[in-house]
Design a protein around this motif. Structure first.
Motif, short mmCIF file in Angstrom:
data_model
loop_
_atom_site.label_atom_id
_atom_site.label_comp_id
_atom_site.label_asym_id
_atom_site.label_seq_id
_atom_site.Cartn_x
_atom_site.Cartn_y
_atom_site.Cartn_z
N GLY A 209 0.76 -1.20 0.02
CA GLY A 209 -0.18 -0.11 -0.02
C GLY A 209 0.67 1.37 -0.02
N ASN A 210 0.10 2.22 0.27
CA ASN A 210 0.79 3.67 0.21
C ASN A 210 1.78 3.88 1.44
N ILE A 211 2.81 3.31 1.69
CA ILE A 211 3.32 3.36 2.71
C ILE A 211 4.52 4.60 2.97
N LEU A 212 5.25 4.65 1.80
CA LEU A 212 6.17 5.80 1.84
C LEU A 212 6.28 6.38 0.48
N ASP A 243 17.07 0.79 6.96
CA ASP A 243 17.40 1.98 6.97
C ASP A 243 16.23 2.66 7.77
N TYR A 244 15.02 2.18 7.66
CA TYR A 244 13.90 2.77 8.13
C TYR A 244 13.73 1.95 9.51
N LYS A 245 14.43 1.01 10.00
CA LYS A 245 14.36 0.31 11.22
C LYS A 245 13.28 -0.54 11.61
N ARG A 266 -1.95 9.16 7.39
CA ARG A 266 -1.17 8.40 6.94
C ARG A 266 -1.02 6.95 7.58
N LEU A 267 -0.56 6.00 6.81
CA LEU A 267 -0.62 4.71 7.13
C LEU A 267 0.72 4.31 7.75
N ASP A 268 0.34 3.54 8.89
CA ASP A 268 1.60 3.05 9.43
C ASP A 268 1.63 1.46 9.55
N ILE A 269 2.62 0.71 10.01
CA ILE A 269 2.57 -0.51 9.97
C ILE A 269 2.41 -1.43 11.34
N VAL A 270 1.43 -2.18 11.35
CA VAL A 270 1.31 -2.88 12.70
C VAL A 270 1.69 -4.19 12.09
N THR A 271 2.68 -4.80 12.92
CA THR A 271 2.98 -6.46 12.65
C THR A 271 3.34 -7.15 13.79
N SER A 272 2.98 -8.11 14.03
CA SER A 272 3.10 -9.01 15.13
C SER A 272 4.15 -10.20 14.85
N ASP A 285 10.52 11.53 11.64
CA ASP A 285 11.83 11.90 11.03
C ASP A 285 12.37 10.96 10.15
N ASN A 286 11.77 10.40 9.22
CA ASN A 286 12.48 9.36 8.28
C ASN A 286 12.82 7.94 8.66
N LYS A 287 12.62 7.83 9.93
CA LYS A 287 12.43 6.32 10.71
C LYS A 287 11.21 5.97 11.14
N PHE A 288 10.95 4.62 11.25
CA PHE A 288 9.91 4.06 11.71
C PHE A 288 10.36 3.87 13.53
#
Length: 478
Positions: A209-212, A243-245, A266-272, A285-288
């Motif tokens: 999806g539209n992440i970055l 790079d984006y942690k 904006r979309l964030d990433i939820v991961t388990s 600031d250009n990092k997750f």
């Protein structure tokens, strides 16, 4: 025979009511609506229009059991599939996703089969096309047999990498190269090597999806290896996870989804992670940065993770489907706070959860949650929906691309006096499953001046003012 019947009856009774002793609960159990709901081994669930009647069905995979196409008819959830290729009970189907790969306006269905844990497998996947009221497997054509996926896999996701409505299918394999299939002049081609995404890892979950980039990026959560975050640059991909942690190299990825944790548009990433810490990655600031709270990130035997507004209060919930231990539910409040909601229905202390999906299958404005079970034991499907006791308002946005197919991977942002809330038109939900291709919003108390901003898969945007609620608004790409 009588003893066998009584044993099955008591097993069903124990499974469904062992944790349903509460008079008031977030969910109500509507499993009884599912006809012929036998004990079986199930895995992934997708939501798509199987029979091209402009209504969505739950597609439920069977692991040595029939694949199902479940639709809502007269208060019941019934299986409408009669096709042997679709049914495919002899194969062991685990992952599923649907999208329009041939630009005919209707979605094809990718069934990922896995008869081994890792590496080479016996039976290939299927890519099902509805052709003249009959299903055909495009992989069975002679021209496509040289590109069969004969590696054990887990999840699949649809990607419109060029933003032109021509979807490809990313296959997360385990112990073999990642596949990326596109259809060209009637032939299915694996472009993974050309796109430099043919990595070998323990592939588990994948979303797109539209992440970055402003177009469709890909995030893959892996096991026994780093996660991938593929940035889309003119239809080609560069892995920027480290790079984006978000590489999370010491964890074992499972259920993953895209959601707007801060309600900022904006979309964030939820991961388990399997028996590991669950993540809530937000961009700063250009990092997750992982902002998951201690109550949320407690390790579990996690499978599917779903973010949706079940109770239509304007705040998304996160449903965590576990196997062999209770499920969990959290509400995402302001400032990224995860509030745990105690549930009894859908708790499923004895459930062997393997997959789950949401859709408003009965068109009443409230999402249904369908849960599949299996792997270590046969169990029936279960279904729940929020038990809403007060009046509510909602808004559903259905996007269709220029070919008339669901614009999976596009973004919808609801803007009002209270929030900027991004949702994705689901392209494949992390682990084995895929949600309905609709952005569903509950409306908050006191919310007004509502508009929506659409970001199509080509990055183009348009804005619509909303003057009427409690309906599904269909928007066609120009």
């Amino acid at each position: 025979m009588v003893i066998k019947y009584l044993l099955k009856f008591f097993l069903v009774l124990f499974f469904f009511v062992s944790h349903n002793d509460s008079k008031a609960d977030f969910f109500k159990d509507i499993t009884s609506q599912i006809e012929d709901n036998d004990f079986r081994l199930s895995y992934g669930i997708s939501v798509t229009d199987v029979n091209q009647d402009s209504k969505y069905e739950f597609v439920v995979t069977g692991f040595g059991f029939s694949n199902l196409a479940l639709t809502y008819q007269n208060g019941k959830i019934v299986n409408i599939n009669k096709n042997e290729i679709f049914d495919d009970a002899k194969r062991k189907t685990i992952g599923v996703a649907a999208c329009d790969i041939d630009q005919d306006g209707f979605e094809e269905i990718y069934f990922l089969n896995t008869d081994t844990y890792s590496g080479e497998k016996k039976y290939s996947d299927r890519l099902i096309d509805n052709n003249s009221d009959s299903f055909v497997d495009l992989f069975e054509k002679d021209i496509n047999k040289k590109n069969l996926n004969l590696t054990a896999g887990r999840s699949v996701v649809c990607v419109d990498r060029n933003g032109d409505g021509k979807y490809g299918i990313y296959v997360a394999n385990y112990g073999g190269p990642t596949r990326y299939y596109e259809l060209s002049s009637g032939q299915i081609l694996d472009l993974a090597e050309q796109l430099k995404i043919n990595k070998i890892t323990g592939g588990r979950a994948v979303v797109a999806g539209n992440i970055l980039s402003g177009k469709m990026d890909i995030f893959a959560a892996n096991e026994r290896g780093k996660n991938f975050l593929y940035y889309n640059s003119d239809g080609y991909f560069q892995d920027i996870a480290e790079d984006y942690k978000v590489d999370d190299k010491y964890e074992n990825g499972r259920g993953t989804t895209l959601t707007d944790i801060f309600y900022r548009g904006r979309l964030d990433i939820v991961t388990s992670n399997w028996n590991g810490y669950h993540r809530a990655f937000v961009l700063e600031d250009n990092k997750f940065r992982d902002i998951a709270t201690p109550t949320y990130n407690i390790p579990t035997r996690i499978r599917t993770v779903i973010s949706a507004d079940f109770d239509n209060d304007g705040y998304d919930e996160i449903f965590m489907n576990n196997i062999g231990e209770p499920n969990k539910l959290f509400k995402i409040k302001e400032n990224g706070f995860f509030e745990e909601i105690n549930i009894k229905n859908a708790y499923e202390a004895n459930g062997l959860g393997t997959g789950a999906a949401v859709a408003d299958i009965d068109d009443d404005g409230i999402l249904e949650l369908l849960i599949a079970h299996g792997e270590s034991g046969m169990q029936p499907l279960t279904m729940y929906k929020a038990d809403i006791k007060k009046d509510f308002n909602y808004l559903r946005i259905k996007l269709l691309n220029k070919f008339g197919a669901p614009a999976r991977g596009a973004t919808v942002i609801l803007k009002s006096n209270l929030r900027n809330h991004a949702k994705t038109i689901d392209a494949g939900s992390g682990y084995l499953c895929q949600m309905e291709p609709v952005a569903h919003y509950g409306i908050r108390d006191g919310e007004k001046n509502i508009s929506i901003k659409i970001i199509w898969t080509n990055g183009f945007t348009e804005t619509l003012n909303i003057n009427e609620l409690n309906k599904t608004i269909e928007v066609n790409q120009k």
